[in-house]
Design a protein around this motif. Structure first.
Motif, PDB file in Angstrom:
ATOM      1  N   ASP A  63       0.572  -0.881  -0.277  1.00  0.00           N
ATOM      2  CA  ASP A  63      -0.704  -0.434  -0.364  1.00  0.00           C
ATOM      3  C   ASP A  63       0.992   1.563  -0.046  1.00  0.00           C
ATOM      4  OD1 ASP A  63      -2.301  -1.838   0.115  1.00  0.00           O
ATOM      5  OD2 ASP A  63      -2.866  -0.942   1.870  1.00  0.00           O
ATOM      6  N   MET A  64       1.731   1.371   0.669  1.00  0.00           N
ATOM      7  CA  MET A  64       2.359   2.615   0.911  1.00  0.00           C
ATOM      8  C   MET A  64       3.906   2.547  -0.719  1.00  0.00           C
ATOM      9  SD  MET A  64       6.167   3.480   3.740  1.00  0.00           S
ATOM     10  CE  MET A  64       7.372   2.154   2.529  1.00  0.00           C
ATOM     11  N   VAL A  65       3.745   1.738  -0.874  1.00  0.00           N
ATOM     12  CA  VAL A  65       4.955   1.903  -2.151  1.00  0.00           C
ATOM     13  C   VAL A  65       3.412   2.036  -3.707  1.00  0.00           C
ATOM     14  CG1 VAL A  65       6.475   0.877  -3.757  1.00  0.00           C
ATOM     15  CG2 VAL A  65       6.911   0.079  -1.489  1.00  0.00           C
ATOM     16  N   TRP A  66       2.993   1.308  -3.922  1.00  0.00           N
ATOM     17  CA  TRP A  66       1.665   2.353  -4.498  1.00  0.00           C
ATOM     18  C   TRP A  66       1.168   4.125  -4.585  1.00  0.00           C
ATOM     19  CZ3 TRP A  66      -0.093   0.445  -8.916  1.00  0.00           C
ATOM     20  CH2 TRP A  66      -1.501   1.501  -9.629  1.00  0.00           C
ATOM     21  N   GLU A  67       0.899   4.187  -2.876  1.00  0.00           N
ATOM     22  CA  GLU A  67       0.539   5.724  -2.933  1.00  0.00           C
ATOM     23  C   GLU A  67       1.708   6.843  -3.340  1.00  0.00           C
ATOM     24  OE1 GLU A  67      -0.881   5.495   1.173  1.00  0.00           O
ATOM     25  OE2 GLU A  67      -2.523   3.804   0.769  1.00  0.00           O
ATOM     26  N   TRP A  68       3.154   5.570  -3.191  1.00  0.00           N
ATOM     27  CA  TRP A  68       4.391   6.811  -2.980  1.00  0.00           C
ATOM     28  C   TRP A  68       3.833   6.645  -4.814  1.00  0.00           C
ATOM     29  CZ3 TRP A  68       9.514   5.681  -5.129  1.00  0.00           C
ATOM     30  CH2 TRP A  68      11.005   7.027  -5.322  1.00  0.00           C
ATOM     31  N   TYR A  69       3.623   5.897  -5.369  1.00  0.00           N
ATOM     32  CA  TYR A  69       3.715   5.719  -7.012  1.00  0.00           C
ATOM     33  C   TYR A  69       1.930   7.589  -7.113  1.00  0.00           C
ATOM     34  CZ  TYR A  69       7.567   4.072  -7.590  1.00  0.00           C
ATOM     35  OH  TYR A  69       8.956   3.285  -7.797  1.00  0.00           O
ATOM     36  N   GLN A  70       0.825   6.975  -6.870  1.00  0.00           N
ATOM     37  CA  GLN A  70      -0.116   7.653  -7.106  1.00  0.00           C
ATOM     38  C   GLN A  70      -0.217   9.136  -6.609  1.00  0.00           C
ATOM     39  OE1 GLN A  70      -2.083   5.750  -8.762  1.00  0.00           O
ATOM     40  NE2 GLN A  70      -4.156   5.931  -7.422  1.00  0.00           N
ATOM     41  N   TYR A  71       1.473   9.446  -5.497  1.00  0.00           N
ATOM     42  CA  TYR A  71       1.251  10.788  -5.435  1.00  0.00           C
ATOM     43  C   TYR A  71       2.403  11.364  -6.055  1.00  0.00           C
ATOM     44  CZ  TYR A  71       4.515  14.169  -3.015  1.00  0.00           C
ATOM     45  OH  TYR A  71       5.477  15.046  -2.539  1.00  0.00           O
ATOM     46  N   ARG A  72       3.787  10.147  -6.565  1.00  0.00           N
ATOM     47  CA  ARG A  72       3.984  10.836  -8.351  1.00  0.00           C
ATOM     48  C   ARG A  72       3.332  10.787  -9.428  1.00  0.00           C
ATOM     49  NH1 ARG A  72       8.990   7.178  -7.795  1.00  0.00           N
ATOM     50  NH2 ARG A  72       9.543   8.458  -9.747  1.00  0.00           N
ATOM     51  N   ARG A  73       2.181  10.117  -9.118  1.00  0.00           N
ATOM     52  CA  ARG A  73       1.438  10.597 -10.602  1.00  0.00           C
ATOM     53  C   ARG A  73       0.898  11.255 -10.673  1.00  0.00           C
ATOM     54  NH1 ARG A  73       0.046   4.582 -10.290  1.00  0.00           N
ATOM     55  NH2 ARG A  73       1.454   3.894 -11.558  1.00  0.00           N
ATOM     56  N   LYS A  74       0.171  12.091  -9.349  1.00  0.00           N
ATOM     57  CA  LYS A  74      -0.775  13.343  -9.542  1.00  0.00           C
ATOM     58  C   LYS A  74       0.161  14.785 -10.235  1.00  0.00           C
ATOM     59  CE  LYS A  74      -3.931  15.915  -6.055  1.00  0.00           C
ATOM     60  NZ  LYS A  74      -2.754  16.648  -6.301  1.00  0.00           N
ATOM     61  N   ILE A  75       1.582  14.588  -9.380  1.00  0.00           N
ATOM     62  CA  ILE A  75       2.615  15.346  -9.129  1.00  0.00           C
ATOM     63  C   ILE A  75       2.398  15.541 -10.695  1.00  0.00           C
ATOM     64  CG2 ILE A  75       4.929  16.724  -8.908  1.00  0.00           C
ATOM     65  CD1 ILE A  75       4.948  15.583  -6.568  1.00  0.00           C
ATOM     66  N   VAL A  76       3.186  14.446 -11.516  1.00  0.00           N
ATOM     67  CA  VAL A  76       3.608  14.284 -13.479  1.00  0.00           C
ATOM     68  C   VAL A  76       2.449  14.167 -13.945  1.00  0.00           C
ATOM     69  CG1 VAL A  76       4.466  12.238 -14.695  1.00  0.00           C
ATOM     70  CG2 VAL A  76       4.994  12.822 -12.873  1.00  0.00           C
TER      71      VAL A  76
END
Ligand code: BJW
Ligand code: ZN
Length: 254
Positions: A63-76
């Motif tokens: 969950d933590m790793v997935w959320e980290w990528y979701q967070y970065r996807r939002k930025i990108v």
């Protein structure tokens, strides 16, 4: 020709060059608001890469790793290509063969208009199921929905990026080596150049006789190997080099 701050050797190379490689890293997207990994504003000053960017971390803390990528996807997704990405794309108007070899997963070179791009560390917009390999691209970002998503088959879905200990996409790496090996100029832009095997690419260019230009805000492990290092922000330096190219190409026409 009018005075410029660039070395004559670089200007001469720009006159005759046909094959140009841009080897890029996180620093080129910094001015678009995408954080770098290392360095003073790097995200990994707070989060350790080994805790996040490897498959075991994903299995342990899905969950933590997935959320980290979701967070970065939002930025990108909210980011826009900056003048550095745009200048690289514009090089295509002046040289027959321009290749972007990027370690970035953020799509910004493509959105800027670059055509030939090799993504050595994958792409953050692609995901796949680790069991049945089904693709799940362009997933929505719902801030109310926390945690990883599952495949129809029940398998975990991971981003299609290259984590530590994983192989790079072999075709993209081979093509990048080939382009580096025939390049006349290789620009190394916004990368700490410490992550291998990607960081071999500029050395392949160097060994093949290419002229190596580094663009970074500070010296790196690669600086001592470059023919010329220009310390400044990629979004300022690359448009300056492009304007030299325009001068050279227009004076050649006359
Ligand atoms: C600006 C700027 C502005 C800021 N303008 N500039 C040989 C020797 C030693 C180690 C190894 C080796 N071969 C393999 C290894 C191990 C490992 C490795 O390299 N470790 C080292 C770190 C020690 N490599 C791997 O594990 C690779 N796989 C592999 O080798 O497979 C073979 C194998 C298989 C099975 C078993 C064993 C081996 C895979 C590496 C994958 C890296 N993945 C990441 C994450 C991608 C997904 C994601 O995005 O989440 O890729 S790590 C991270 O680092 C990311 C980046 O692409 C990569 C490079 O970072 P980059 O782009 O250079 O960014 P920064 O932040 O480091 O630097 C930014 C720069 O910009 C700075 O210099 C700033 O100054 C500058 N800057 N603003 C210009 N405005
Ligand atoms: Zn599945």
């Amino acid at each position: 020709m009018s005075e410029t701050k660039f070395p004559k050797e670089l200007l001469d190379k720009l006159v005759t060059a046909e094959n140009i490689v841009f080897f890029t890293g996180a620093g080129i997207s910094a001015e678009s608001g995408v954080p770098t990994f290392r360095g003073k504003d790097g995200i990994w000053n707070k989060l350790k890469p080994e805790e996040l960017a490897n498959f075991n971390a994903f299995l342990r803390n899905t969950d933590m790793v997935w959320e980290w990528y979701q967070y970065r996807r939002k930025i990108v997704r909210e980011a826009q290509p900056n003048p550095g990405h745009l200048a690289i794309a514009e090089f295509q108007n002046y040289f027959p063969n321009v290749t972007v070899v990027t370690q970035n997963v953020d799509n910004l070179h493509k959105r800027a208009g670059s055509k030939k791009i090799y993504e050595l560390h994958g792409n953050i917009e692609r995901n796949f199921c680790i069991d049945c390999k089904k693709w799940y691209n362009d997933v929505p970002i719902d801030e109310n929905k926390k945690g990883a998503i599952k495949c129809d088959c029940g398998g975990l879905i991971r981003p299609d990026v290259v984590w530590f200990g994983e192989y790079l996409p072999q075709d993209e790496f081979k093509q990048s080596e080939w382009e580096a090996g025939r390049s006349d100029i290789c620009f190394v832009v916004g990368t700490s150049a410490v992550v291998y095997p990607a960081a071999y690419i500029p050395f392949t260019a160097l060994q093949a006789g290419s002229y190596l230009v580094e663009v970074n805000i500070e010296p790196t492990d690669f600086s001592s190997h470059a023919h010329y290092s220009y310390f400044g922000e990629a979004g300022k330096v690359l448009p300056e080099i492009l304007s030299e190219v325009k001068k050279i190409k227009s004076s050649k026409k006359q």
